[in-house]
Design a protein around this motif. Structure first.
Motif, PDB file in Angstrom:
ATOM      1  N   ILE A   1       0.877  -1.260   0.216  1.00 21.55           N
ATOM      2  CA  ILE A   1       0.146  -0.136   0.085  1.00 21.55           C
ATOM      3  C   ILE A   1       0.934   1.242   0.025  1.00 21.55           C
ATOM      4  O   ILE A   1       2.068   1.236   0.360  1.00 21.55           O
ATOM      5  N   PRO A   2       0.289   2.433  -0.567  1.00 15.82           N
ATOM      6  CA  PRO A   2       1.285   3.622  -0.460  1.00 15.82           C
ATOM      7  C   PRO A   2       1.437   4.024   1.091  1.00 15.82           C
ATOM      8  O   PRO A   2       0.908   3.817   2.004  1.00 15.82           O
ATOM      9  N   GLU A   3       2.656   4.374   1.144  1.00 25.03           N
ATOM     10  CA  GLU A   3       3.187   4.889   2.424  1.00 25.03           C
ATOM     11  C   GLU A   3       2.466   5.705   2.954  1.00 25.03           C
ATOM     12  O   GLU A   3       2.359   5.819   4.375  1.00 25.03           O
ATOM     13  N   GLU A   4       1.541   6.785   2.470  1.00 24.73           N
ATOM     14  CA  GLU A   4       0.638   7.726   3.009  1.00 24.73           C
ATOM     15  C   GLU A   4      -0.133   7.138   3.882  1.00 24.73           C
ATOM     16  O   GLU A   4      -0.724   7.657   4.785  1.00 24.73           O
ATOM     17  N   GLN A   5      -0.444   5.930   3.645  1.00 22.78           N
ATOM     18  CA  GLN A   5      -1.785   5.247   4.331  1.00 22.78           C
ATOM     19  C   GLN A   5      -1.184   4.576   5.318  1.00 22.78           C
ATOM     20  O   GLN A   5      -1.734   3.579   6.176  1.00 22.78           O
ATOM     21  N   ALA A   6       0.129   4.581   5.732  1.00 20.93           N
ATOM     22  CA  ALA A   6       0.761   3.912   6.518  1.00 20.93           C
ATOM     23  C   ALA A   6       0.190   4.006   8.111  1.00 20.93           C
ATOM     24  O   ALA A   6       0.164   3.206   9.207  1.00 20.93           O
ATOM     25  N   ALA A   7      -0.227   5.201   8.243  1.00 19.16           N
ATOM     26  CA  ALA A   7      -1.104   5.633   9.428  1.00 19.16           C
ATOM     27  C   ALA A   7      -2.502   4.773   9.961  1.00 19.16           C
ATOM     28  O   ALA A   7      -2.690   4.346  11.043  1.00 19.16           O
ATOM     29  N   SER A   8      -2.814   3.994   9.039  1.00 26.62           N
ATOM     30  CA  SER A   8      -4.083   3.162   9.210  1.00 26.62           C
ATOM     31  C   SER A   8      -3.633   1.886   9.056  1.00 26.62           C
ATOM     32  O   SER A   8      -4.764   1.075   8.740  1.00 26.62           O
ATOM     33  N   LEU A   9      -2.318   1.378   9.226  1.00 22.30           N
ATOM     34  CA  LEU A   9      -2.033   0.050   8.922  1.00 22.30           C
ATOM     35  C   LEU A   9      -2.744  -0.919   9.830  1.00 22.30           C
ATOM     36  O   LEU A   9      -3.101  -2.062   9.582  1.00 22.30           O
ATOM     37  N   GLY A  10      -3.183  -0.410  10.987  1.00 25.12           N
ATOM     38  CA  GLY A  10      -3.618  -1.472  12.196  1.00 25.12           C
ATOM     39  C   GLY A  10      -4.799  -2.097  11.503  1.00 25.12           C
ATOM     40  O   GLY A  10      -4.978  -3.433  11.422  1.00 25.12           O
ATOM     41  N   GLU A  11      -5.847  -1.104  11.053  1.00 28.77           N
ATOM     42  CA  GLU A  11      -7.324  -1.584  10.492  1.00 28.77           C
ATOM     43  C   GLU A  11      -6.616  -2.618   9.365  1.00 28.77           C
ATOM     44  O   GLU A  11      -7.587  -3.648   9.073  1.00 28.77           O
ATOM     45  N   LEU A  12      -6.013  -2.110   8.439  1.00 30.16           N
ATOM     46  CA  LEU A  12      -5.617  -2.916   7.163  1.00 30.16           C
ATOM     47  C   LEU A  12      -5.140  -4.451   7.510  1.00 30.16           C
ATOM     48  O   LEU A  12      -5.549  -5.479   6.995  1.00 30.16           O
ATOM     49  N   LEU A  13      -4.370  -4.485   8.642  1.00 31.11           N
ATOM     50  CA  LEU A  13      -3.718  -5.796   9.141  1.00 31.11           C
ATOM     51  C   LEU A  13      -4.757  -6.616   9.637  1.00 31.11           C
ATOM     52  O   LEU A  13      -4.650  -7.877   9.577  1.00 31.11           O
ATOM     53  N   GLU A  14      -5.761  -5.782  10.178  1.00 29.87           N
ATOM     54  CA  GLU A  14      -6.861  -6.694  10.959  1.00 29.87           C
ATOM     55  C   GLU A  14      -7.580  -7.620   9.917  1.00 29.87           C
ATOM     56  O   GLU A  14      -8.096  -8.539   9.999  1.00 29.87           O
ATOM     57  N   GLY A  15      -7.521  -7.180   8.455  1.00 26.41           N
ATOM     58  CA  GLY A  15      -8.321  -7.660   7.702  1.00 26.41           C
ATOM     59  C   GLY A  15      -7.461  -9.104   7.040  1.00 26.41           C
ATOM     60  O   GLY A  15      -8.147  -9.957   6.206  1.00 26.41           O
ATOM     61  N   TYR A  16      -6.242  -9.254   7.400  1.00 24.69           N
ATOM     62  CA  TYR A  16      -5.644 -10.575   6.825  1.00 24.69           C
ATOM     63  C   TYR A  16      -5.812 -11.573   7.789  1.00 24.69           C
ATOM     64  O   TYR A  16      -6.242 -11.620   8.953  1.00 24.69           O
ATOM     65  N   ARG A  17      -6.193 -12.781   6.989  1.00 26.82           N
ATOM     66  CA  ARG A  17      -6.352 -14.048   7.866  1.00 26.82           C
ATOM     67  C   ARG A  17      -4.904 -15.076   7.839  1.00 26.82           C
ATOM     68  O   ARG A  17      -4.868 -15.508   8.911  1.00 26.82           O
ATOM     69  N   GLU A  18      -4.067 -14.836   6.899  1.00 26.74           N
ATOM     70  CA  GLU A  18      -2.720 -15.416   6.857  1.00 26.74           C
ATOM     71  C   GLU A  18      -1.820 -14.476   6.645  1.00 26.74           C
ATOM     72  O   GLU A  18      -1.877 -13.526   5.946  1.00 26.74           O
ATOM     73  N   PRO A  19      -0.376 -14.530   7.347  1.00 26.50           N
ATOM     74  CA  PRO A  19       0.727 -13.702   7.049  1.00 26.50           C
ATOM     75  C   PRO A  19       1.025 -13.979   5.618  1.00 26.50           C
ATOM     76  O   PRO A  19       1.183 -15.252   4.977  1.00 26.50           O
ATOM     77  N   THR A  20       1.557 -13.011   5.073  1.00 29.76           N
ATOM     78  CA  THR A  20       2.235 -13.174   3.673  1.00 29.76           C
ATOM     79  C   THR A  20       3.789 -13.238   4.267  1.00 29.76           C
ATOM     80  O   THR A  20       4.049 -13.186   5.193  1.00 29.76           O
TER      81      THR A  20
END
Lengths: 407, 407
Positions: B284-303
């Motif tokens: 994701i673009p680095e500008e969205q880095a601040a909302s990482l927590g929410e984005l990571l919550e969406g993952y089921r499996e780690p890459t």
């Protein structure tokens, strides 16, 4: 009600013993003190102070001393309190990697007698304890018959469990889980309290009490002693960590492409600024690494290789400055000699990597106690019970040590 | 003699206020308490406790509560002490990088009302203070008229000077030397005590008092909040350092061949585990880095990329475990979501690099307070004067805040 009164009585007695220990600690730290000073510092009235001073005298710990002539001021001079020449003492043991120092140390941090011996590589703990015992006999030989031995303080270059002093790991001695205190007592054949602690922690303690960190609440003592470790005083208290192992900063990841460390990892800070790295830099065999300090003293000018190590030292210290925000960082062990040579490089590298806010208030300093920080820290550690409760501490002390140990 | 009596009188009054604060702190931490519990915990007799409880009631802080029905045991149940619904409260402000959270928090750590707003990149301090003031008005609107506002606690992702709360540096807000407390008071037009502190330090405080670290004397809260920082509790005390800047572990040297860090150095730990690194890892673009927590919550499996970051997290944590020897490391901010995904990799890397002795007693934990550790830490910090001296603290508090701020 009677239960409550018993509780109250106990508290008054414990308050009195606490005051006795605190007064003694003051004289220990500040030296000869007048009763007026003690009255003012402790916030107790003259008659209470007189009572406490009288008790310390009757215990043989302090003695009346003439008021210092240097002091001016009007009025009747208040009589002084000094430390007794035949008062309680401790044995301090500084186990290095290839040598040990043993000293008889009195209150006031006075080294009455000292001795040293080599440690042969690969020695077992019982063999080292045998050498320690021989040196102890030597340094107590001329101790006054009536002077009580309060305890033995031992410094170890390794990880020491806080609860019981078990040496969990002393990598350069190749010791794992050694209860060295009991082994030393067995070799001596006497029973006195033994306190064991990590060398850098003890260096920090001594420098805080009577070295470069007096009245400094946040200080780090970084010890170069084949391995690299730190003792941390934070907010005026020893930073111990949950088990007593805090300060193992030699294994901070520093250069993932670097050399293999004895801990099993690659590129620990210690592999760049430890004794083996310095030995390579000045072209001596790694086996001589333990006597680096003396070798470095012989240099007048730094070599480029040493300057590079100075930079690595400064870069690593920057991490400590960022993490702990100390006011003073004391450079002990062989870092004393190294820092004298490459101070400019260390300072430049520190300034390069530390954040401006913690950088602006930190000073890099040489130990105020020279090469004796760790030895005197071991003594301070062994003396500590005297300042908690002098009566109880003298209860576990032994007198006539010179004779008892000679027999 | 008269001087001494005055001194004694002052001491008794200060002891009483200290006891009052300590009792209140106990009810704040433990919740509803019986007088019998308070008598036993504080080691004071029943009549002294009754006097203190009566005073807290008359100050409107606590109220009589029925004894808990759940408790068994014989004898007359002792009446309970509970917190008043219209008692004192604080405003807690958690400044993130791209959003702020503001809450009205009462004793017991109860969040009565909360609100949030975005922080636009590049905002000046006075603009951010304006948004804070608007949210404060919102959360106090329905506060009871008689409830006193004791103070405002503010969390900042940056370095805060201990003596006066000056924000020396908040890198992601691009603030240097900002006296944000005064700016917020100016925007609000009221005068109450303001306490400002570093976000990770406040996370550690809250987790220690009512989260994953209750009764844990040595804990580290590691905050992932664009930058990476730590709050350290050592021996039960906050590790502050000389200036208040301790815990800046995001800039530990980690990979000298790594990326350039905003601090000007190359390869700080933060460049490998900070939000920008994670943003790159999940594309994701680095500008969205601040909302990482929410984005990571969406993952089921780690890459695989996230697993690699998990390894870097574990390797860096190993350095903290070696340096501080904590019993618990709490992973806050976006590390909460990351740790859930890559726990195995973090643990393995930690075990790989930490020394065995400090490793064996450490636990990695999620925050007990979820996403609110820092916000509640800001509240704890603002409540602290109440526990030192409730009478003095209420003296600087203001009532009718809802009306005063609306006008």
């Amino acid at each position: 009600m009677s239960r409550q009164r018993t509780g109250l009585g106990t508290n008054q007695e414990s308050v009195r013993r606490h005051n006795l220990g605190t007064l003694l600690q003051h004289v220990h730290r500040a030296g000869h003190s007048s009763r007026a000073e003690l009255t003012s510092i402790m916030g107790l009235n003259r008659s209470t102070i007189a009572g406490l001073v009288g008790e310390l005298e009757s215990l043989g710990i302090t003695e009346q001393a003439l008021p210092s002539q240097a002091r001016g001021g009007a009025g009747r001079p208040s009589s002084g309190v000094g430390l007794s020449g035949s008062g309680p003492f401790v044995i301090a043991v500084d186990l290095g990697v290839d040598r040990m120092d043993v000293a008889r140390v009195g209150l006031g941090g006075v080294i009455h007698e000292r001795a040293a011996a080599p440690i042969v590589g690969g020695s077992e703990a019982w063999q080292v304890a045998g050498s320690v015992a021989a040196l102890v006999r030597q340094v107590v030989e001329d101790a006054p018959m009536s002077a009580p031995l309060v305890g033995i303080g031992i410094s170890v270059p390794g990880l020491v469990r806080r609860t019981d002093g078990l040496i969990r790991l002393a990598p350069n001695l190749e010791w794992h889980d050694v209860s060295f205190g009991s082994i030393v007592l067995a070799a001596l054949g006497v029973d006195v309290p033994v306190s064991i602690a990590n060398d850098a922690d003890l260096g920090a303690l001594a420098e805080h009490h009577r070295g470069a960190g007096i009245d400094i609440d946040d200080l780090i003592y970084v010890s170069g002693n084949v391995g690299v470790g730190a003792g941390v005083i934070a907010g005026g208290m020893r930073l111990e960590g949950a088990g007593g192992y805090a300060g193992e900063i030699g294994h901070l990841r520093y250069n993932p492409e670097g050399r293999l460390c004895h801990c099993g990892n690659r590129g620990c800070w210690e592999t760049e600024v430890g004794a083996h790295a310095i030995a390579r830099a000045i072209g001596i065999p790694e086996e001589q690494a333990a006597s680096l300090g003396e070798l470095l003293e012989g240099y007048r000018e730094p070599t480029p290789e040493l300057r590079l190590i100075g930079s690595h030292l400064g870069h690593g210290l920057a991490g400590l400055v960022n993490a702990f925000n100390p006011q003073v960082v004391v450079l002990g062990g062989y870092f004393r000699a190294l820092f004298r040579l490459v101070r400019v490089d260390v300072q430049a590298a520190l300034a390069d990597r530390a954040l401006p806010a913690p950088l602006e208030s930190v000073t890099l300093a040489l130990p105020g106690l020279g090469a004796d920080s760790v030895l005197l820290g071991a003594a301070e550690n062994a003396l500590e019970p005297l300042f908690v409760d002098p009566v109880a501490s003298l209860g576990t002390a032994i007198t006539g040590v010179g004779t008892k140990l000679a027999g």
